[in-house]
Design a protein around this motif. Sequence first.
Motif, PDB file in Angstrom:
ATOM      1  N   LEU A  91       0.840  -1.203   0.000  1.00 31.09           N
ATOM      2  CA  LEU A  91       0.000   0.000   0.000  1.00 31.09           C
ATOM      3  C   LEU A  91       0.874   1.252   0.000  1.00 31.09           C
ATOM      4  O   LEU A  91       0.613   2.213  -0.730  1.00 31.09           O
ATOM      5  CB  LEU A  91      -0.933   0.002   1.212  1.00 31.09           C
ATOM      6  N   ALA A  92       1.914   1.229   0.824  1.00 32.14           N
ATOM      7  CA  ALA A  92       2.817   2.387   0.906  1.00 32.14           C
ATOM      8  C   ALA A  92       3.439   2.675  -0.462  1.00 32.14           C
ATOM      9  O   ALA A  92       3.624   3.838  -0.843  1.00 32.14           O
ATOM     10  CB  ALA A  92       3.901   2.116   1.945  1.00 32.14           C
ATOM     11  N   ALA A  93       3.695   1.614  -1.226  1.00 32.70           N
ATOM     12  CA  ALA A  93       4.338   1.783  -2.538  1.00 32.70           C
ATOM     13  C   ALA A  93       3.493   2.652  -3.465  1.00 32.70           C
ATOM     14  O   ALA A  93       4.016   3.319  -4.359  1.00 32.70           O
ATOM     15  CB  ALA A  93       4.570   0.413  -3.172  1.00 32.70           C
ATOM     16  N   TYR A  94       2.173   2.659  -3.253  1.00 30.87           N
ATOM     17  CA  TYR A  94       1.297   3.489  -4.094  1.00 30.87           C
ATOM     18  C   TYR A  94       0.811   4.736  -3.353  1.00 30.87           C
ATOM     19  O   TYR A  94      -0.185   5.350  -3.724  1.00 30.87           O
ATOM     20  CB  TYR A  94       0.107   2.655  -4.596  1.00 30.87           C
ATOM     21  N   GLY A  95       1.508   5.070  -2.293  1.00 32.51           N
ATOM     22  CA  GLY A  95       1.203   6.318  -1.588  1.00 32.51           C
ATOM     23  C   GLY A  95      -0.017   6.242  -0.685  1.00 32.51           C
ATOM     24  O   GLY A  95      -0.514   7.277  -0.234  1.00 32.51           O
ATOM     25  N   VAL A  96      -0.522   5.035  -0.413  1.00 28.50           N
ATOM     26  CA  VAL A  96      -1.706   4.929   0.459  1.00 28.50           C
ATOM     27  C   VAL A  96      -1.236   4.902   1.917  1.00 28.50           C
ATOM     28  O   VAL A  96      -0.391   4.090   2.289  1.00 28.50           O
ATOM     29  CB  VAL A  96      -2.519   3.649   0.154  1.00 28.50           C
ATOM     30  N   ARG A  97      -1.787   5.813   2.726  1.00 31.73           N
ATOM     31  CA  ARG A  97      -1.400   5.927   4.139  1.00 31.73           C
ATOM     32  C   ARG A  97      -2.577   5.546   5.034  1.00 31.73           C
ATOM     33  O   ARG A  97      -3.734   5.760   4.667  1.00 31.73           O
ATOM     34  CB  ARG A  97      -1.001   7.371   4.467  1.00 31.73           C
TER      35      ARG A  97
END
Length: 378
Positions: A361-367
């Motif tokens: 998720l972090a890889a696609y900017g999802v926080r």
Amino acid sequence: MRQVDIVVIGGGIAGLSAAMRLARRARTVVIEREGALGYHSSGRSATFSHFGIGDAAVRGMTAASRPFFETPPDGFVERPLSFAKPAMFIATEELIGELRALESEMTRYTDTITRVSPAEMLEIVPVLKTGVGGIVEGLLDRSGRKLDSDLLLQACAKAVRAAGGEVVTEAGAIGLRREGERWIVDTAGETYSTATIVDAAGAWADEVAIAAGVRPLGLQPMRRTIIGFDPPEGLDVSAWPFTKTAGDEGFYMLPDAGRLLASPMDVTPTEPTDAQPEDFDIALAAWRVEEATTLEVGRIKAKWAGLRTFTADKVPTAGFAPDAPGFFWLAGQGGYGLQTAPAMALATEALLFGEAWPEELAAYGVRPDQIMPDRLFA
Ligand SMILES: Cc1cc2nc3c(=O)[nH]c(=O)nc-3n(C[C@H](O)[C@H](O)[C@H](O)COP(=O)(O)OP(=O)(O)OC[C@H]3O[C@@H](n4cnc5c(N)ncnc54)[C@H](O)[C@@H]3O)c2cc1C
């Protein structure tokens, strides 16, 4: 009374895809009020995955979910869960601004987008009304995917059971209360004592929370309608893309099992209910198809409506309720609950077990702060 670790309320895609992960690690039961899984929103969607919808968090989760649909885990399904089908976004002169904005947003998540001229659009969908007063510009995203929602729901339920969990239908949560450190969930056939409730009740998620004495998120179900009709005799539409007007008003259309499906992209606020299509929206769907194409809709062979349930910021929500220990929200999937389900399930597992935020998720900017319920009460 049955002692379990997690009761997931709702047998739609949200509840089942999360339960599939949770059941591997804790005694998990999914309870569904209806006699069939996916009876409400999850069984009534257009079953498409594309980047032309939602904000950065939604697009990020769409991107993070793609590997699951393209290459499902070993043994999860016996036939493909999805297949490639491009998405084409079309614009009249007035909508070029919307189309350009879409282009710059979507190119952050995929490099498969190209601008298409009216002549190219006609090669792809020969019935479009292009040129002056009609469609003048388009974007083609070759990364779009058509999903198989029935297969997805059934495979998730199977995976829950294979992991030792249970999926029970005709088991609506009719009573919810806190006793000490546990939640007590009454259904007609069984009472569960559980450490955690996952509220994945779709349009009814706020009602479930209120019944449990938990502050509601302020969810708003919105009705959306789809019609199905036959293409003209002899015209093979199977390779046509998912074709959608840029912006919030217009229509979308896609081929499905020899027919064309179309929606007027209606967004009508309603109560949580077994949504039914209204005559006006059916007529609007046909009118918008005929306005933008040379097709004549003729006899409507299928029609249905379903609910897309939104939070105030239109971002799906996963996380523990700030005001109630052991009450986990999994709600507000809006118009993207299928295409984001694998990512939401991953987020649910990490947040519920208090683990590190998934790299996928972090890889696609999802926080986490974008999807946790706390943001809605700030
Ligand atoms: C016309 C339309 C087109 C769409 N197109 C797309 C698309 O192309 N791509 C995409 O990704 N998404 C699409 N969506 C959105 C998608 O369908 C939803 O986001 C998704 O299905 C929501 O899943 P859910 O599990 O939260 O809700 P649901 O599928 O509604 O599941 C919630 C379940 O909870 C159950 N429940 C409620 N109360 C209780 C209770 N007290 N006890 C037990 N069970 C209870 C309900 O019976 C229901 O089965 C579309 C939606 C519509 C309506």
